[in-house]
Design a protein around this motif. Structure first.
Motif, PDB file in Angstrom:
ATOM      1  N   ALA A 127       0.790  -1.353  -0.035  1.00 47.12           N
ATOM      2  CA  ALA A 127       0.141  -0.028   0.005  1.00 47.12           C
ATOM      3  C   ALA A 127       0.971   1.306   0.007  1.00 47.12           C
ATOM      4  CB  ALA A 127      -1.012   0.066   1.252  1.00 47.12           C
ATOM      5  N   ASP A 128       0.661   1.950  -0.925  1.00 48.15           N
ATOM      6  CA  ASP A 128       1.607   3.182  -1.031  1.00 48.15           C
ATOM      7  C   ASP A 128       1.065   4.374  -0.315  1.00 48.15           C
ATOM      8  OD1 ASP A 128      -0.248   4.516  -2.733  1.00 48.15           O
ATOM      9  OD2 ASP A 128       0.781   4.060  -4.531  1.00 48.15           O
ATOM     10  N   ALA A 129       1.915   5.368  -0.113  1.00 47.52           N
ATOM     11  CA  ALA A 129       1.376   6.485   0.721  1.00 47.52           C
ATOM     12  C   ALA A 129       0.005   7.019   0.426  1.00 47.52           C
ATOM     13  CB  ALA A 129       2.277   7.621   0.887  1.00 47.52           C
ATOM     14  N   ASP A 130      -0.179   7.146  -0.901  1.00 52.81           N
ATOM     15  CA  ASP A 130      -1.881   7.790  -1.217  1.00 52.81           C
ATOM     16  C   ASP A 130      -2.658   6.704  -0.865  1.00 52.81           C
ATOM     17  OD1 ASP A 130      -0.435  10.120  -2.364  1.00 52.81           O
ATOM     18  OD2 ASP A 130      -0.306   9.193  -4.459  1.00 52.81           O
ATOM     19  N   PHE A 131      -2.536   5.475  -0.828  1.00 52.52           N
ATOM     20  CA  PHE A 131      -3.465   4.618  -0.863  1.00 52.52           C
ATOM     21  C   PHE A 131      -3.736   4.350   0.847  1.00 52.52           C
ATOM     22  CE2 PHE A 131      -4.824   0.110   0.387  1.00 52.52           C
ATOM     23  CZ  PHE A 131      -5.966   0.027  -0.377  1.00 52.52           C
ATOM     24  N   VAL A 132      -2.835   4.575   1.615  1.00 49.24           N
ATOM     25  CA  VAL A 132      -2.869   4.553   2.924  1.00 49.24           C
ATOM     26  C   VAL A 132      -3.666   5.773   3.528  1.00 49.24           C
ATOM     27  CG1 VAL A 132      -1.757   4.674   5.032  1.00 49.24           C
ATOM     28  CG2 VAL A 132      -0.939   3.179   3.450  1.00 49.24           C
ATOM     29  N   ARG A 133      -3.180   6.748   2.793  1.00 55.09           N
ATOM     30  CA  ARG A 133      -4.098   8.089   3.138  1.00 55.09           C
ATOM     31  C   ARG A 133      -5.686   8.035   2.829  1.00 55.09           C
ATOM     32  NH1 ARG A 133      -1.006  12.972   1.468  1.00 55.09           N
ATOM     33  NH2 ARG A 133       0.276  12.402   3.260  1.00 55.09           N
ATOM     34  N   GLU A 134      -5.797   7.450   1.711  1.00 53.51           N
ATOM     35  CA  GLU A 134      -7.066   7.478   1.013  1.00 53.51           C
ATOM     36  C   GLU A 134      -8.060   6.693   1.905  1.00 53.51           C
ATOM     37  OE1 GLU A 134     -10.365   8.224  -1.267  1.00 53.51           O
ATOM     38  OE2 GLU A 134      -8.564   9.226  -1.269  1.00 53.51           O
ATOM     39  N   ALA A 135      -7.298   5.274   2.351  1.00 52.77           N
ATOM     40  CA  ALA A 135      -8.177   4.304   2.937  1.00 52.77           C
ATOM     41  C   ALA A 135      -8.537   4.588   4.373  1.00 52.77           C
ATOM     42  CB  ALA A 135      -7.258   3.086   2.895  1.00 52.77           C
ATOM     43  N   THR A 136      -7.300   5.293   5.208  1.00 57.11           N
ATOM     44  CA  THR A 136      -7.669   5.521   6.486  1.00 57.11           C
ATOM     45  C   THR A 136      -7.813   6.887   6.856  1.00 57.11           C
ATOM     46  OG1 THR A 136      -5.023   5.922   6.815  1.00 57.11           O
ATOM     47  CG2 THR A 136      -6.199   3.489   6.888  1.00 57.11           C
ATOM     48  N   GLY A 137      -7.181   8.042   6.013  1.00 56.12           N
ATOM     49  CA  GLY A 137      -7.278   9.253   6.241  1.00 56.12           C
ATOM     50  C   GLY A 137      -6.079   9.743   7.082  1.00 56.12           C
ATOM     51  N   PHE A 138      -4.952   8.935   7.363  1.00 54.06           N
ATOM     52  CA  PHE A 138      -3.787   9.310   8.029  1.00 54.06           C
ATOM     53  C   PHE A 138      -2.453   8.829   7.180  1.00 54.06           C
ATOM     54  CE2 PHE A 138      -7.207   7.750  10.881  1.00 54.06           C
ATOM     55  CZ  PHE A 138      -6.981   9.038  11.936  1.00 54.06           C
ATOM     56  N   VAL A 139      -1.440   9.450   7.582  1.00 51.88           N
ATOM     57  CA  VAL A 139      -0.110   9.437   6.798  1.00 51.88           C
ATOM     58  C   VAL A 139       0.542   8.228   7.621  1.00 51.88           C
ATOM     59  CG1 VAL A 139      -0.034  11.570   6.074  1.00 51.88           C
ATOM     60  CG2 VAL A 139       1.072  11.075   8.271  1.00 51.88           C
ATOM     61  N   ILE A 140       1.566   7.396   6.564  1.00 53.85           N
ATOM     62  CA  ILE A 140       2.193   6.695   7.093  1.00 53.85           C
ATOM     63  C   ILE A 140       3.071   6.849   8.211  1.00 53.85           C
ATOM     64  CG2 ILE A 140       4.080   4.841   6.489  1.00 53.85           C
ATOM     65  CD1 ILE A 140       2.848   4.790   3.586  1.00 53.85           C
ATOM     66  N   GLY A 141       3.341   6.275   9.314  1.00 52.65           N
ATOM     67  CA  GLY A 141       3.947   6.855  10.438  1.00 52.65           C
ATOM     68  C   GLY A 141       3.115   7.311  11.400  1.00 52.65           C
ATOM     69  N   GLY A 142       1.989   7.450  11.003  1.00 52.29           N
ATOM     70  CA  GLY A 142       1.000   8.020  12.190  1.00 52.29           C
ATOM     71  C   GLY A 142      -0.393   6.979  12.058  1.00 52.29           C
ATOM     72  N   VAL A 143      -0.445   6.202  11.416  1.00 56.37           N
ATOM     73  CA  VAL A 143      -1.477   5.331  11.185  1.00 56.37           C
ATOM     74  C   VAL A 143      -1.961   4.603  12.538  1.00 56.37           C
ATOM     75  CG1 VAL A 143      -2.899   3.635   9.878  1.00 56.37           C
ATOM     76  CG2 VAL A 143      -1.286   4.853   8.732  1.00 56.37           C
ATOM     77  N   PRO A 144      -3.320   5.193  13.424  1.00 54.67           N
ATOM     78  CA  PRO A 144      -3.928   4.634  14.165  1.00 54.67           C
ATOM     79  C   PRO A 144      -4.687   3.376  13.992  1.00 54.67           C
ATOM     80  CG  PRO A 144      -5.342   6.213  13.624  1.00 54.67           C
ATOM     81  CD  PRO A 144      -4.255   6.120  12.552  1.00 54.67           C
ATOM     82  N   PRO A 145      -4.959   2.455  14.902  1.00 53.03           N
ATOM     83  CA  PRO A 145      -5.595   1.299  14.779  1.00 53.03           C
ATOM     84  C   PRO A 145      -7.103   1.350  14.596  1.00 53.03           C
ATOM     85  CG  PRO A 145      -4.964   1.245  17.196  1.00 53.03           C
ATOM     86  CD  PRO A 145      -4.207   2.272  16.423  1.00 53.03           C
ATOM     87  N   LEU A 146      -7.554   2.639  14.813  1.00 53.31           N
ATOM     88  CA  LEU A 146      -8.906   2.832  14.748  1.00 53.31           C
ATOM     89  C   LEU A 146      -9.214   4.335  14.409  1.00 53.31           C
ATOM     90  CD1 LEU A 146     -10.038   3.753  18.185  1.00 53.31           C
ATOM     91  CD2 LEU A 146      -7.907   3.242  18.024  1.00 53.31           C
ATOM     92  N   GLY A 147     -10.210   4.873  14.189  1.00 53.70           N
ATOM     93  CA  GLY A 147     -10.724   5.962  13.746  1.00 53.70           C
ATOM     94  C   GLY A 147     -10.543   6.384  12.211  1.00 53.70           C
TER      95      GLY A 147
END
Length: 158
Positions: free
Chosen positions: A89-109
């Motif tokens: 999952a690249d940075a854009d996919f992570v941000r799109e899927a979770t709303g957060f940036v890599i390095g700060g992705v929480p397990p919820l929210g």
């Protein structure tokens, strides 16, 4: 104590909405990696619950693996257990899927529900630490709270 960022406030609000009194704390130094977080918190690297997003090949949906900070995720093993292939999952996919940036992705929210797998090794600790929406923000919780908050499946990830 430093002020919470907008994303960290989302996590604090989510915790409260779920009925938990866990407090998001902002560290002086980055907690982008499990080692940095452990150093800043004065705990074992294994007590850091690192959130790693993968992309399921069959559905193009995100998969969150919450792993102990000392464990490397065995993608082949998880793919076999899920009967699916795991993609990066690249940075854009992570941000799109979770709303957060890599390095700060929480397990919820997250912006939308994300299937979550939890490393069984986290359950040997009374207290673990997870990211709270920003590379310097974290919160403590128990492994049981993590399972309850995320509705995650517990399994071997290494």
């Amino acid at each position: 104590m430093q002020k919470l960022t907008a994303n960290s406030q989302v996590i604090q609000d989510t915790l409260q909405e779920l009925g938990h009194s866990n407090e998001v704390v902002v560290l002086e130094d980055s907690a982008r990696t499990a080692q940095e977080a452990a150093d800043a918190l004065g705990c074992k690297v294994a007590q850091i619950a690192k959130s790693i997003i993968f992309r399921l090949k069959s559905t193009d949906e995100p998969l969150l693996v919450v792993a102990s900070g000392i464990n490397r995720v065995n993608e082949k093993s998880i793919a076999q257990q899920l009967n699916d292939k795991l993609g990066k999952a690249d940075a854009d996919f992570v941000r799109e899927a979770t709303g957060f940036v890599i390095g700060g992705v929480p397990p919820l929210g997250h912006k939308k529900p994300v299937r979550t797998l939890i490393d069984e090794d986290l359950f040997q600790y009374e207290t673990i630490w997870a990211a709270a929406g920003h590379p310097k923000a974290v919160f403590s919780l128990t492994p049981d709270e993590l399972k309850k908050m995320t509705k995650g499946e517990v399994l071997t990830v290494k």
